[in-house]
Design a protein around this motif. Structure first.
Motif, PDB file in Angstrom:
ATOM      1  N   LEU A   1     -17.996 -69.957  16.350  1.00 54.87           N
ATOM      2  CA  LEU A   1     -17.776 -69.590  14.951  1.00 54.87           C
ATOM      3  C   LEU A   1     -16.398 -68.962  14.828  1.00 54.87           C
ATOM      4  O   LEU A   1     -16.003 -68.164  15.683  1.00 54.87           O
ATOM      5  N   PHE A   2     -15.683 -69.307  13.785  1.00 54.66           N
ATOM      6  CA  PHE A   2     -14.387 -68.660  13.593  1.00 54.66           C
ATOM      7  C   PHE A   2     -14.022 -68.619  12.116  1.00 54.66           C
ATOM      8  O   PHE A   2     -14.468 -69.436  11.326  1.00 54.66           O
ATOM      9  N   ARG A   3     -13.204 -67.632  11.808  1.00 58.51           N
ATOM     10  CA  ARG A   3     -12.720 -67.488  10.440  1.00 58.51           C
ATOM     11  C   ARG A   3     -11.586 -68.474  10.177  1.00 58.51           C
ATOM     12  O   ARG A   3     -10.671 -68.590  10.991  1.00 58.51           O
ATOM     13  N   THR A   4     -11.629 -69.121   9.056  1.00 57.37           N
ATOM     14  CA  THR A   4     -10.534 -69.998   8.681  1.00 57.37           C
ATOM     15  C   THR A   4     -10.525 -70.094   7.163  1.00 57.37           C
ATOM     16  O   THR A   4     -11.285 -69.391   6.479  1.00 57.37           O
TER      17      THR A   4
ATOM     18  N   VAL B   1     -12.887 -62.079  14.762  1.00 60.06           N
ATOM     19  CA  VAL B   1     -12.233 -63.310  14.336  1.00 60.06           C
ATOM     20  C   VAL B   1     -12.932 -64.562  14.837  1.00 60.06           C
ATOM     21  O   VAL B   1     -12.772 -65.643  14.286  1.00 60.06           O
ATOM     22  N   MET B   2     -13.709 -64.397  15.894  1.00 59.39           N
ATOM     23  CA  MET B   2     -14.445 -65.562  16.402  1.00 59.39           C
ATOM     24  C   MET B   2     -15.637 -65.067  17.199  1.00 59.39           C
ATOM     25  O   MET B   2     -15.711 -63.887  17.560  1.00 59.39           O
ATOM     26  N   ALA B   3     -16.555 -65.989  17.455  1.00 57.75           N
ATOM     27  CA  ALA B   3     -17.759 -65.633  18.201  1.00 57.75           C
ATOM     28  C   ALA B   3     -18.257 -66.882  18.895  1.00 57.75           C
ATOM     29  O   ALA B   3     -18.112 -67.997  18.369  1.00 57.75           O
ATOM     30  N   TYR B   4     -18.802 -66.697  20.083  1.00 54.69           N
ATOM     31  CA  TYR B   4     -19.345 -67.851  20.804  1.00 54.69           C
ATOM     32  C   TYR B   4     -20.781 -67.547  21.219  1.00 54.69           C
ATOM     33  O   TYR B   4     -21.055 -66.497  21.822  1.00 54.69           O
TER      34      TYR B   4
ATOM     35  N   VAL C   1     -13.612 -68.965   4.917  1.00 50.98           N
ATOM     36  CA  VAL C   1     -14.948 -69.366   5.369  1.00 50.98           C
ATOM     37  C   VAL C   1     -15.105 -69.058   6.861  1.00 50.98           C
ATOM     38  O   VAL C   1     -14.125 -68.837   7.559  1.00 50.98           O
ATOM     39  N   ILE C   2     -16.353 -69.028   7.298  1.00 55.16           N
ATOM     40  CA  ILE C   2     -16.646 -68.959   8.733  1.00 55.16           C
ATOM     41  C   ILE C   2     -17.104 -70.355   9.143  1.00 55.16           C
ATOM     42  O   ILE C   2     -18.144 -70.828   8.687  1.00 55.16           O
ATOM     43  N   GLN C   3     -16.287 -71.016   9.960  1.00 56.05           N
ATOM     44  CA  GLN C   3     -16.590 -72.397  10.347  1.00 56.05           C
ATOM     45  C   GLN C   3     -17.339 -72.409  11.674  1.00 56.05           C
ATOM     46  O   GLN C   3     -17.121 -71.538  12.528  1.00 56.05           O
ATOM     47  N   GLU C   4     -18.216 -73.387  11.817  1.00 56.06           N
ATOM     48  CA  GLU C   4     -18.990 -73.494  13.059  1.00 56.06           C
ATOM     49  C   GLU C   4     -18.699 -74.841  13.706  1.00 56.06           C
ATOM     50  O   GLU C   4     -18.829 -75.880  13.054  1.00 56.06           O
ATOM     51  N   VAL C   5     -18.306 -74.819  14.968  1.00 58.80           N
ATOM     52  CA  VAL C   5     -18.068 -76.082  15.678  1.00 58.80           C
ATOM     53  C   VAL C   5     -18.818 -76.070  17.011  1.00 58.80           C
ATOM     54  O   VAL C   5     -19.170 -75.017  17.533  1.00 58.80           O
TER      55      VAL C   5
END
Lengths: 258, 258, 258, 258
Positions: C211-214, C69-72, C235-239
């Motif tokens: 990165l996370f799914r939204t 669901v997320m990645a760093y 989408v996979i958003q990147e912040v």
């Protein structure tokens, strides 16, 4: 009442099966037996009543679990060796450890009065751990490690209690005198000061107790013919001898059968 | 004697530490207690002497290990809940399981004669397993699972033994009559055939025993002033009530403190 | 050919399933990337081509495994977070780790030429480990740990390479000057010596990549009506922002859904 | 930024060290290679380019990790055998698996173009698992299991693709004809219908690839004397022969050195 709703929690149990084709050793060890032996006035350095009780409990455990082929005990510990091909309890580590330690403890309390003429002051406990050895040599080295440890402790304790009991040293003084000394010194001390030849001390104190399954020829009476014949019978034999050298194992190679 | 040569075998012990910040449950369970309860003529369906003995042993275990915050027992099993932040024995699974099951067993044998006026026929044993729960809800669901299981078994056993003891059915016949029946049927059977309102059965039989640490205000006498004041004292409280619903936990939210 | 004779060896595989209802983190880390980054002349302290490549590989991994669901990511490492209720590969640790690290590596080599205009000198490798977190707070603390680590490293590296590249210090000299210094010193050094306000450095260098799914509202053209409507799209958003404080998580509480 | 506040999360990593003195096998296996081989038009039943690529990647892995003493590959899988006394990465299972599978994958993508004259359609991935064998016999049985499996698959595939390619059967028809048939039938089918003597098929297809470390005498030119002498050199040898029987191992007993 919807049990099914909660039953999912069973799936949180993790598998703790032991690798196949390895020797499994379950070692149990008295918890706080320094205090326990004081509270029950154990004879120092070795109390034969306590050792007898340990051994009879170990026999009971071996009687219950046929896959334990041998066991080695010293002081307040016992190591049970489960044959490498065993599938007892699907080789689940916690099941093996807990059943053995519980049964041992149960016998210890139950049989206490057979060996001591005063009651238990409080109930003792043992811990258990499970160690796994892939080769016969590793297993023999494990048993050698325990016997060597037993020897070192017993030689020390024999000196320590001789100093305390026969020379009236305090525990601190005895400890100070022995600190950092080698085996030779201790042997010499025992001999010159107390006339003790350590090698003549009781074998069970010097070597610990090794229990193993074997067969014995026992005389059986045939009532019809009134004649006696020898028959093979399964027994658990107890010896107090060197298990570090090869000799012991050469004579009992069956012990290392898978 | 070169101990160092063998000491390498210590490194074969594998780490079995439990994941941090999780609830640890050690559940012990009587081995072959169907036979054991027969051999000791336990009253059926529930023997209060045996239940008292189980509970007093569980109290002893909780007295020894302060990190056990609660415990739930029914029949011949007991679940001990270790708080999630505990570092007892470095959270080693086998150490925790073996110490708890050994101490429990030891008390069981030692205290037997306080509850039964005849001696043990043979020493009993318990197994132990360790299960880990990451969330408070998972832990509550575990305890609910055990209480629901207890309920199902006790309702069944109450019917079964009523049929056997009061209607002289054989065990097989009683089993056949109950097979596949639902709770409603069993409740109705008890009421119409035996005049038993199941809900009036003893709470400890229907709900099992839940032990938990809490504090109680107890009167303490001040000798100088000869006045009595209430002081907080740590106690292990025992209740026999529903632990599935939220009410119980709302009133004792401290039980789920980490 | 008697295969069955040998098939018993399958039973030597031990279960490595991960405890249920816990967050699973698979962290991959470049092996020998100090050497690798030198061999490929990575821009110091941060090479945006290399960071872009890492991120695009992480996206590919997330694209393959919907339960991430997320990645760093920072530098040459990436942490993939698998949702706590996942049953992907039956939660087998080695299967999860190996599939993720292999797919990441494969994309890294395959996509290299999209980001660098020279070929790989030699093929890189990553290791992978699996860590398990029982609570949301533990997981957030894990991610905070990685971001704090990233910050510390990047502040240091920014100073180090400024000293080397702009003041012509040797690596040893730069190291000596920074040894044991605190953040304040480093911030001041950057500002007074190099006119760099660290807080104005690129967010992706200071904060790493999250990165996370939204879902996003995207305009979709309806060809019949020729009108445009907004539709939800995964989408996979990147912040590149702070993930340590509560604000980030309050705005995206769905990330911690089981 | 208080990193120390978060650093406690490191302690959630559990130890996954492998039992000492056991053979460690890391087996990697192509993920979805049925689809991958179709997408890249692999020659059926065996594509020598793909097999060459697998073997060259396995060699690269062996070149990197000196403790891998042998490896066996067939189709899209490779088993790497780490010597029993190895302490590589402290025998941590996930570290060993992940490093090996990542490096293998990296070489696979990087070296693809050395074996295929068209680019990868998409990046492939492999999974990895770790299996542990306590005795030499267990290890040999593992390798026998893989070779027997390879034989069974290859005999089947040889028949299957002969039926499809030479007799124009559909895949379903070929499958139906071979279903439940024994080796004898398949051998006879190949011979009578296609003139193929299975035993004359390429050894690498029938036996797979076995790689092992050994030494070879290689001629070395002494420039001063202009004479050539033979010197021992470490090499990784590749053979395609029976590894099930004793002969192979008798001739290379060093392979099973601890």
């Amino acid at each position: 009442m919807a049990q099914s709703k909660f039953e999912y929690v069973r799936n949180f149990e993790l598998d703790d099966s032991i690798l196949k084709n390895c020797w499994i050793v379950i070692r149990i060890d008295g918890k706080g037996f320094h205090k326990f032996s004081s509270a029950h006035n154990f004879v120092k350095p070795n109390d034969n009543r306590a050792l007898d009780l340990m051994n009879v409990c170990a026999r009971a455990v071996m009687g219950e679990f046929g896959d334990i082929v041998m066991a080695y005990g010293e002081s307040d510990e016992f190591s049970f060796v489960i044959r490498r091909s065993s599938s007892l309890y699907s080789r689940r580590s916690s099941k093996l450890s807990s059943c053995i330690v519980s049964l041992f403890t149960s016998h210890y309390v139950w049989k206490w009065s057979q060996f001591f003429d005063f009651p238990l002051a409080y109930p003792p406990a043992f811990d258990a751990r499970c160690v796994v050895y892939p080769t016969d040599q590793n297993l023999r080295d494990y048993l050698s490690w325990r016997q060597a440890d037993s020897h070192i402790n017993n030689l020390y304790n024999t000196c320590f209690w001789a100093l305390v009991q026969k020379k009236n040293l305090s525990c601190k003084e005895a400890e100070a005198q022995l600190k950092g000394t080698l085996s030779d010194y201790k042997n010499e001390l025992l001999f010159s000061e107390f006339g003790i030849n350590y090698n003549n001390e009781q074998p069970r104190h010097r070597k610990g107790s090794f229990l193993f399954r074997t067969t014995e020829k026992v005389p059986v009476l045939d009532k019809r013919t009134n004649s006696t014949t020898l028959k093979q019978k399964k027994v658990i034999q107890e010896v107090h001898q060197d298990i570090i050298g090869d000799q012991f194992w050469k004579e009992r190679s069956f012990l290392l059968d898978p």
